[in-house]
Scaffold this active site. Sequence first.
Site, PDB file in Angstrom:
ATOM      1  N   THR A 248       0.713  -1.276   0.181  1.00  9.85           N
ATOM      2  CA  THR A 248      -0.160   0.055   0.245  1.00  9.85           C
ATOM      3  C   THR A 248       1.202   1.111  -0.359  1.00  9.85           C
ATOM      4  O   THR A 248       2.203   1.096   0.475  1.00  9.85           O
ATOM      5  CB  THR A 248      -0.816   0.352   1.548  1.00  9.85           C
ATOM      6  OG1 THR A 248      -1.554  -1.170   0.866  1.00  9.85           O
ATOM      7  CG2 THR A 248      -1.380   1.322   1.497  1.00  9.85           C
ATOM      8  N   ARG A 276     -14.041  -8.067  -0.221  1.00 11.04           N
ATOM      9  CA  ARG A 276     -13.193  -8.205   0.761  1.00 11.04           C
ATOM     10  C   ARG A 276     -12.806  -6.564   1.070  1.00 11.04           C
ATOM     11  O   ARG A 276     -12.344  -5.783   0.245  1.00 11.04           O
ATOM     12  CB  ARG A 276     -12.518  -8.740   1.185  1.00 11.04           C
ATOM     13  CG  ARG A 276     -10.903  -8.499   2.484  1.00 11.04           C
ATOM     14  CD  ARG A 276     -10.421  -7.750   2.623  1.00 11.04           C
ATOM     15  NE  ARG A 276      -9.518  -7.184   3.360  1.00 11.04           N
ATOM     16  CZ  ARG A 276      -8.412  -6.472   3.348  1.00 11.04           C
ATOM     17  NH1 ARG A 276      -7.215  -6.265   2.412  1.00 11.04           N
ATOM     18  NH2 ARG A 276      -7.328  -6.405   4.610  1.00 11.04           N
ATOM     19  N   GLY A 278     -10.111  -3.621   3.256  1.00 11.72           N
ATOM     20  CA  GLY A 278      -9.449  -4.052   3.714  1.00 11.72           C
ATOM     21  C   GLY A 278      -9.360  -2.287   4.842  1.00 11.72           C
ATOM     22  O   GLY A 278     -10.125  -0.874   5.030  1.00 11.72           O
ATOM     23  N   ASP A 279      -8.233  -1.608   5.773  1.00 18.33           N
ATOM     24  CA  ASP A 279      -8.383  -0.096   6.477  1.00 18.33           C
ATOM     25  C   ASP A 279      -8.201   0.494   5.770  1.00 18.33           C
ATOM     26  O   ASP A 279      -9.239   2.106   6.095  1.00 18.33           O
ATOM     27  CB  ASP A 279      -6.862   0.041   7.218  1.00 18.33           C
ATOM     28  CG  ASP A 279      -6.149  -1.171   6.218  1.00 18.33           C
ATOM     29  OD1 ASP A 279      -5.796  -1.618   5.371  1.00 18.33           O
ATOM     30  OD2 ASP A 279      -4.682   0.058   7.505  1.00 18.33           O
ATOM     31  N   THR A 299      -0.203   1.356   7.396  1.00 21.57           N
ATOM     32  CA  THR A 299       0.058   0.170   6.311  1.00 21.57           C
ATOM     33  C   THR A 299      -0.008  -1.356   7.162  1.00 21.57           C
ATOM     34  O   THR A 299       0.699  -1.414   8.043  1.00 21.57           O
ATOM     35  CB  THR A 299       0.442  -0.273   5.177  1.00 21.57           C
ATOM     36  OG1 THR A 299       1.110  -1.341   4.336  1.00 21.57           O
ATOM     37  CG2 THR A 299       2.143   0.107   5.958  1.00 21.57           C
ATOM     38  N   GLY A 302      -5.195  -5.438   7.592  1.00 18.92           N
ATOM     39  CA  GLY A 302      -6.344  -4.027   7.615  1.00 18.92           C
ATOM     40  C   GLY A 302      -7.104  -4.567   8.794  1.00 18.92           C
ATOM     41  O   GLY A 302      -7.664  -3.735   8.985  1.00 18.92           O
TER      42      GLY A 302
HETATM   43  N1  ASP Z   1      -3.817  -2.442   5.251  1.00 15.36           N
HETATM   44  C1  ASP Z   1      -4.202  -2.766   3.592  1.00 15.36           C
HETATM   45  C2  ASP Z   1      -5.408  -3.467   3.597  1.00 15.36           C
HETATM   46  O1  ASP Z   1      -5.069  -4.833   4.612  1.00 15.36           O
HETATM   47  C3  ASP Z   1      -3.235  -3.879   3.052  1.00 15.36           C
HETATM   48  C4  ASP Z   1      -1.664  -2.760   2.921  1.00 15.36           C
HETATM   49  O2  ASP Z   1      -1.421  -2.232   3.550  1.00 15.36           O
HETATM   50  O3  ASP Z   1      -0.739  -3.776   2.400  1.00 15.36           O
HETATM   51  O4  ASP Z   1      -5.913  -3.602   2.670  1.00 15.36           O
END
Ligand code: ASP
Length: 379
Positions: A248, A276, A278-279, A299, A302
């Site tokens: 990310t 799905r 994520g955060d 990052t 998530g």
């Molecule tokens: N935080 C991101 C997610 O869970 C993944 C990442 O940070 O690479 O979608």
Amino acid sequence: MTGIPFILRFREFSFFGYLDGNAKRNQPTVPMRQLFVLILIIVLSTAAISCNDSEIQDVQNQFPPLEYAIAIHGGAGVMSRDMPAETREAYIRSLTEALTIGRDLLAEGASSLDAIESVIRFMEDDPLFNAGHGAVLTNTGTAELDASVMDGRDLSAGAIAGVKTVKNPISLARHVMENSRHVLFAGEGAEHYADQAGVERVENSYFITDNRRRQLERAIERDEVSLDHSGGSATGYFPESANDRFGTVGVVALDRDGNLAAGTSTGGMTNKRFGRVGDSPIIGAGTYADNRTCAISSTGTGEEFIRNAVAYQISAIMEFTGASLHEAASIVVHEKLKEGDGGIIGVGSDGSIAMVFNTPGMYRGAANSEGLFDVKIWD
Ligand code: ASP
């Protein structure tokens, strides 16, 4: 990093101007106790800072505040120190270019929002990172992108989740923030909004690279193998290698007008399923900015960042305890999250910078008006 929470447990003393739990305000304190606490703080702070070298390049409290500051990340994870030299150089080169774009814009007087959007667009276009072109693939071989942005001046925020055709998701997130009455648009609705907004759309194939196809194939293979050993896996995700797990991108910045902004953009996790999210598009988890405290981009896994409201929690600890950015970020990353979950970058309203992670590495960089310019992967 057990020192910091221990320090905060002593906040009932007036030295911090803070009362814990249900202790009464303006409660008189004992001078000897204060002296003891002060000595303890100095000893524990020194120990806390020296025992975690993932934070050695953090810029601690600044007075007077710096004119501008910026931090960027390109994901956290288990980056092998044995990665080929050309791969390492490619990351360092790209991070350096991204940081230069942001630093130069801020130096010229651009707003923090313009700086973070420009840098994130650059990183979205670079196939090295898991955002935009080169994003990781879902279980069905498509790219589904999430992004968010927040303006520290007034807590305005914009986010999009699960889009398949928006070339630069961060720009659509900014459009949502500035031109809609809502905060988060998902899926087809977000794409419909992109058409109305005149934000560029592309075929899904634009995002997909050969590397990511191979990565997905290996992830699917591992999934079958991993299931034999991991019936209890909490997430059900089995990224094909830790190197690919997190990629990310995120940027946080303080501009010459004293305004903070934060932005995050991602393809999520390899082999993700069923819509799905994520955060990264969740305000308060993946992204947060408040001029009174800090700007944060996260990052990592998530699900954990959502459960712990990581980005907001750092801001809240600063707001309600008077803790520094570095202290607040360390509590959340090292005490609330679990080892290996990921990391954050943050810029404080004073120009302080925190880049704290509990993984072996995090692609990152930081620059400020005092001449700092640093790009790193590991320590
Ligand atoms: N935080 C991101 C997610 O869970 C993944 C990442 O940070 O690479 O979608």
